[in-house]
Motif scaffolding. Structure first.
Motif, short mmCIF file in Angstrom:
data_model
loop_
_atom_site.label_atom_id
_atom_site.label_comp_id
_atom_site.label_asym_id
_atom_site.label_seq_id
_atom_site.Cartn_x
_atom_site.Cartn_y
_atom_site.Cartn_z
N ARG A 26 -21.79 13.02 -10.32
CA ARG A 26 -21.12 11.85 -9.77
C ARG A 26 -20.02 12.31 -8.82
NH1 ARG A 26 -20.17 9.55 -14.10
NH2 ARG A 26 -21.91 8.11 -14.04
N PHE A 27 -19.92 11.66 -7.66
CA PHE A 27 -18.93 12.06 -6.66
C PHE A 27 -18.37 10.81 -5.99
CE2 PHE A 27 -18.00 14.05 -2.35
CZ PHE A 27 -16.83 14.65 -2.78
N THR A 28 -17.05 10.73 -5.89
CA THR A 28 -16.37 9.61 -5.24
C THR A 28 -15.19 10.14 -4.44
OG1 THR A 28 -16.97 8.09 -7.03
CG2 THR A 28 -15.19 7.42 -5.60
N LEU A 29 -15.00 9.58 -3.26
CA LEU A 29 -13.86 9.90 -2.40
C LEU A 29 -13.03 8.64 -2.18
CD1 LEU A 29 -15.55 12.09 0.35
CD2 LEU A 29 -13.88 12.90 -1.31
N ALA A 30 -11.72 8.81 -2.02
CA ALA A 30 -10.86 7.67 -1.76
C ALA A 30 -9.69 8.08 -0.89
CB ALA A 30 -10.35 7.06 -3.07
N ALA A 31 -9.24 7.15 -0.07
CA ALA A 31 -8.05 7.34 0.75
C ALA A 31 -7.20 6.08 0.64
CB ALA A 31 -8.42 7.60 2.20
N ARG A 32 -5.88 6.26 0.57
CA ARG A 32 -4.98 5.12 0.43
C ARG A 32 -3.82 5.24 1.40
NH1 ARG A 32 -2.19 4.15 -5.21
NH2 ARG A 32 -1.44 6.24 -4.70
N LYS A 33 -3.51 4.14 2.05
CA LYS A 33 -2.39 4.04 2.96
C LYS A 33 -1.40 3.03 2.40
CE LYS A 33 0.05 4.18 6.82
NZ LYS A 33 0.83 5.38 7.20
N LYS A 34 -0.14 3.45 2.20
CA LYS A 34 0.89 2.56 1.69
C LYS A 34 1.68 1.96 2.85
CE LYS A 34 1.52 5.22 -2.58
NZ LYS A 34 2.49 5.95 -3.42
N LEU A 35 2.00 0.68 2.71
CA LEU A 35 2.70 -0.06 3.74
C LEU A 35 3.85 -0.85 3.13
CD1 LEU A 35 -0.50 -1.51 5.46
CD2 LEU A 35 0.80 0.48 6.26
N ARG A 36 4.76 -1.31 3.98
CA ARG A 36 5.84 -2.21 3.58
C ARG A 36 6.61 -1.67 2.39
NH1 ARG A 36 5.56 -7.28 5.74
NH2 ARG A 36 6.71 -8.11 3.95
N ASN A 37 7.07 -0.43 2.55
CA ASN A 37 7.91 0.20 1.52
C ASN A 37 7.20 0.23 0.17
OD1 ASN A 37 10.21 1.52 0.60
ND2 ASN A 37 11.22 -0.40 0.01
N GLN A 69 5.02 -1.67 -1.09
CA GLN A 69 4.65 -2.94 -1.69
C GLN A 69 3.21 -3.33 -1.36
OE1 GLN A 69 7.84 -5.70 -0.47
NE2 GLN A 69 8.41 -5.79 -2.64
N MET A 70 2.63 -2.72 -0.36
CA MET A 70 1.26 -3.02 0.03
C MET A 70 0.51 -1.71 0.22
SD MET A 70 -0.16 -5.27 3.28
CE MET A 70 0.40 -6.80 2.53
N SER A 71 -0.78 -1.73 -0.09
CA SER A 71 -1.60 -0.54 0.11
C SER A 71 -3.01 -0.97 0.52
CB SER A 71 -1.66 0.31 -1.16
OG SER A 71 -2.31 -0.38 -2.21
N ILE A 72 -3.64 -0.12 1.31
CA ILE A 72 -5.03 -0.29 1.72
C ILE A 72 -5.79 0.93 1.23
CG2 ILE A 72 -6.62 -0.57 3.65
CD1 ILE A 72 -4.33 -1.73 5.26
N THR A 73 -6.86 0.70 0.48
CA THR A 73 -7.61 1.79 -0.12
C THR A 73 -9.08 1.71 0.31
OG1 THR A 73 -6.17 1.77 -2.07
CG2 THR A 73 -8.26 2.94 -2.27
N LEU A 74 -9.61 2.84 0.72
CA LEU A 74 -11.02 2.94 1.06
C LEU A 74 -11.68 3.92 0.10
CD1 LEU A 74 -13.40 2.36 3.04
CD2 LEU A 74 -12.70 4.44 4.25
N LEU A 86 -13.60 -1.35 0.40
CA LEU A 86 -12.27 -1.45 0.98
C LEU A 86 -11.49 -2.50 0.21
CD1 LEU A 86 -10.46 -0.48 3.39
CD2 LEU A 86 -11.24 -2.53 4.61
N SER A 87 -10.26 -2.17 -0.20
CA SER A 87 -9.45 -3.12 -0.95
C SER A 87 -8.02 -3.09 -0.45
CB SER A 87 -9.48 -2.81 -2.45
OG SER A 87 -8.90 -1.54 -2.71
N VAL A 88 -7.36 -4.23 -0.56
CA VAL A 88 -5.96 -4.40 -0.16
C VAL A 88 -5.19 -4.89 -1.36
CG1 VAL A 88 -4.35 -5.55 1.39
CG2 VAL A 88 -6.65 -4.94 2.20
N ASN A 89 -4.06 -4.25 -1.65
CA ASN A 89 -3.25 -4.60 -2.80
C ASN A 89 -1.82 -4.88 -2.35
OD1 ASN A 89 -1.30 -3.28 -5.14
ND2 ASN A 89 -2.95 -4.50 -5.97
#
Length: 809
Positions: free
Chosen positions: A732-743, A745-750, A785-788
């Motif tokens: 099993r193999f999974t890759l992920a990248a996350r970008k944090k925004l707005r101090n 409080q927000m993140s975008i994950t692929l 793709l998810s936004v938190n």
């Protein structure tokens, strides 16, 4: 072509996120001090010192030198909390403020008190992953893991060392599916397949942490021969108002959305969450069988395509009220529904001895599966005046349902694929209703400064009612007629009364724990269609023991023992009615199954050094009356799966986990190796098995910048020999990248899921009458793709954080 475009899109998004990452501004502030033993004033070397921001995130990390001193530099002006932890000592938290006027803070000598009675867990904290090592369990804090964002609770479990989830959502620990899954410390009446489906609809963002308890004490439920995995959902509100929203989608048809809202003011705390999930991950099945019982031999090929499109809703809520300084009342409720449209098409190819096509047929099933699960808990806690003296009680109610109608069309085909006869029609409806009522009482009292007593009671009433109705269409009568061989209606009732007692003693660096649990269980299985009743009352005694020794501040060794049980209380295991997977594959339960009894011995070695933690756990497990799956083939070519008790099964091996925290690179690497010897001579010759298996897993995170990180999960399970055959390897193999925004409080994950398309399971069954190879592949390859977004004021330091865990200044 679609897969290539998906991967190109993934690379493009990763590149965009990476180029947007900037280096964080470095401050000139510093915190220094010296950690000493409160009693002897001697220095404590290699203690862990963490600098946390107001949100609880670790901003800096260091370990003390041999003289107990530490220095953490490069801090920006802000208010922080400094947490100091050392193995065998009670952790301590200090508030610190760094300003432009006062950029340097000297804490002086910080004294830690040796922990009494209970060895406090050592928490190894990295940028994105927390690991708490305690004598009886290992806890993984998973709330901030990119490789699970937008996924489900099953994705969280796939990221935990020694835990695996197969293609049917069945969870195993150390390769053993006999593990008990708990949610918030409570066992579920749902059976493995049902519970797996339930966890597949729980958003990963609802999971706070996972506790792995391979050798539980007498306090815990003794069910399960492999131990306990406890999934802790987020159920606490932050101070004031707080919450979060998550939305995501993927190339596989995956859509998820959810949110949570919390409120805490004075003695009142409220928390609620909602999650929605839709997915579409088809599965392809193939079977190749050699029919050795026929002369000349013949062959059978099966090819199937299963589509499942679930629509799931999950609601959780909790309310807590502090009645006074010593009393607290709380209520929790969880409700979930899942409606799943399902189709399954099968093509059968019969081949002669020359592998020439001799017959062709197909079968198509369409139906809808409806599920709901409701759980409510009312709890009361009372703390007496003396520290550590407390009483708690809990009343719990669980109601669940699963099932629905299916329509089936079966046809004989000409060799060119055209239908050669009138279609055979069937319709089938099945329902299962598992319910549980339980009461729990726990009492803890320190008898002296070095001795503590724990005692309690557990009572539970479990019931499940299962119905199966099958009808076939009679073309001569032009009407539906019942098929009496595939009609079932039965109830199962289990009453368990249990009492336990545990003594904890600490003498210097030693912790000793001894416990015993006694149970009276009464089970009754009633098959209404035949009037048959199977009753099995029995008594059980479950001793447990633990010896732990702190060699020094960085080394610990422990030895534990427990006796456990695995009750045959599953519909599939007990119901003797034929359940058709298809006309050539049937499953029958065995109402005469006896419970398994497991005696487990485990040795634990633990070492912490700066940013690294090493844990080595050799283990031995002896099982009496182990339940195993047995397959037989009749002269009509029909495969029947049933279950039986084998005399004994011994398993021994070791787990090793290395965790790294702090710095830009963090994560863990773990491996488990075991040998299993099963004695099935009571069932007949050729069924006993000796096998060796191993698994390896790594989960690594790399902080590209303070606002951008990457994570990868790689897991491998080696091939293993089992009774009547062999199971192939899995990767099993999974890759992920996350970008944090707005101090933050927000993140975008692929997430890039299964980029090499390796999600498959293959097994081989070997018997004197037949040879069969089964292959199942679930199509999960894709992008997600998810936004938190989080809002509100974070918890600074609540009452629950302080009691028994950390000592404020």
């Amino acid at each position: 072509m679609v897969a290539s475009r998906s991967l190109l899109l993934a690379h493009a998004i990763l590149l965009i996120l990476a180029t947007q990452s900037v280096a964080a501004a470095q401050g000139s502030g510093e915190i220094r001090g010296r950690v000493v033993n409160a009693a002897s004033r001697t220095p404590i070397g290699i203690a862990t010192v963490e600098v946390m921001d107001s949100a609880g995130g670790v901003r800096a990390h260091a370990s003390t030198d041999a003289d107990g001193s530490f220095r953490i530099e490069g801090l920006l002006p802000a208010r922080y909390r400094v947490r100091i932890l050392a193995l065998g000592y009670t952790p301590r938290v200090l508030p610190v403020e760094i300003s432009v006027a006062s950029p340097s803070v000297d804490l002086g000598s910080v004294a830690l008190t040796a922990s009494a009675l209970v060895l406090q867990p050592l928490q190894v904290t990295g940028q994105k992953r927390d690991v708490e090592l305690a004598p009886d369990r290992t806890t993984y804090v998973v709330r901030d893991m990119p490789t699970t964002r937008g996924g489900t609770a099953l994705d969280v479990l796939r990221n935990v060392p020694a835990v695996d989830v197969d293609i049917d959502n069945i969870v195993s620990l150390r390769g053993n599916t006999g593990v008990v899954l708990q949610i918030n410390g409570r066992p579920s009446p749902l059976k493995p397949a049902q519970l797996g489906n339930f966890l597949a609809q729980v958003p990963a963002d609802m999971v706070d942490k996972v506790e792995v308890i391979p050798n539980p004490s007498a306090r815990e439920n003794p069910e399960g021969d492999a131990g306990i995995i406890n999934i802790v959902l987020k159920q606490k509100a932050d101070e004031g108002r707080s919450g979060g929203l998550t939305v995501g989608g993927g190339t596989t048809g995956h859509v998820d959305a959810g949110g949570n809202l919390g409120y805490e003011r004075g003695p009142l705390s409220l928390f609620g969450s909602y999650g929605f999930l839709r997915d579409n991950r088809p599965r392809r099945d193939t079977i190749f069988r050699v029919n050795d019982y026929q002369s000349p031999l013949t062959y059978l090929e099966e090819a199937g395509l299963r589509t499942q499109i679930p629509l799931a809703h999950t609601l959780t809520g909790s309310v807590g009220y502090q009645l006074g300084e010593h009393d607290a009342l709380s209520a929790d409720a969880d409700y979930s529904t899942r409606n799943e449209a399902e189709t399954y098409s099968l093509l059968y190819r019969d081949l002669d001895s020359a592998r020439t096509l001799s017959a062709l047929s197909d079968r198509f099933t369409r139906g809808t599966n409806h599920e709901f699960n409701f759980e409510a808990t009312l709890a009361y806690k009372h703390g007496f005046a003396a520290k550590g003296h407390k009483l708690s009680s809990e009343l719990r109610v669980v109601r669940a349902q699963e099932g629905g109608p299916n329509g089936i069309i079966a046809r004989d085909l000409a060799l060119d694929g055209t239908p050669s006869d009138t279609s055979a029609l069937e319709r089938q409806t099945s329902w299962e209703h598992p319910d549980e009522n339980s009461l729990r009482l726990d009492y803890v009292r320190p008898l002296s400064s070095v001795l503590r007593l724990e005692a309690g009671y557990r009572g539970s009433l479990q019931r499940f009612h299962t119905r199966l109705d099958t009808q076939v269409f009679d073309t001569a009568q032009a009407a539906w007629a019942p098929d009496s061989t595939r009609i079932s209606d039965f109830t199962y009732r289990q009453v368990v009364h249990a009492a336990y007692g545990i003594l904890d003693a600490q003498r210097g660096k030693f912790l000793l724990q001894g416990g015993i649990r006694v149970e009276r269980a009464t089970t009754q299985f009633h098959l209404l269609t035949t009037g048959a009743t199977y009753a099995n009352p029995y008594n059980s005694v479950f001793p447990s023991g633990l010896i732990a020794y702190n060699i020094d501040d960085t080394h610990q060794v422990k030895l534990s023992y427990s006796t456990r049980i695995r009750r045959p209380d599953d519909t599939d295991l007990l119901d003797p009615t034929a359940h058709y997977l298809d006309p050539l594959n049937i499953s029958r339960g065995n109402p005469y199954l006896k419970p398994e009894y497991i005696r487990a011995l485990e040795l634990g070695l633990q070492r912490t050094a700066d940013r690294l933690t090493l844990q080595l756990t050799p283990f031995f497990r002896h099982t009496v009356d182990a339940v195993r799956t047995i397959r037989t083939l009749d002269t009509a070519g029909v495969m029947t799966r049933t279950f039986a008790n084998v005399s004994t099964s011994d398993a021994y091996g070791a787990d090793v986990t290395i965790a790294r925290s702090g710095g830009r690179l963090s994560g863990f690497a773990g491996a488990s190796a075991f040998r299993q010897v099963s004695n099935a001579s009571n069932l007949g010759p050729g069924l006993s098995a000796k096998t060796f298996g191993w698994t390896a897993r790594t989960n690594a995170s790399f902080r590209v910048s303070p606002t951008f990180d990457l994570q990868a999960l790689l897991a491998y399970q080696a091939p293993i020999t089992v009774e009547q055959g062999r199971v192939a390897s899995r990767t099993r193999f999974t890759l992920a990248a996350r970008k944090k925004l707005r101090n933050d409080q927000m993140s975008i994950t692929l997430r890039v899921i299964d980029p090499f398309n390796t999600s498959r399971e293959s097994s081989t069954t070997i018997d004197p009458r037949f040879y069969q190879v089964s292959d199942r592949r679930r199509v999960i390859r894709g992008l997600l793709l998810s936004v938190n977004w989080m809002f509100g004021r974070p918890r600074q330091h609540g009452r629950d954080d302080l009691i028994g865990n950390e000592t404020p200044q």
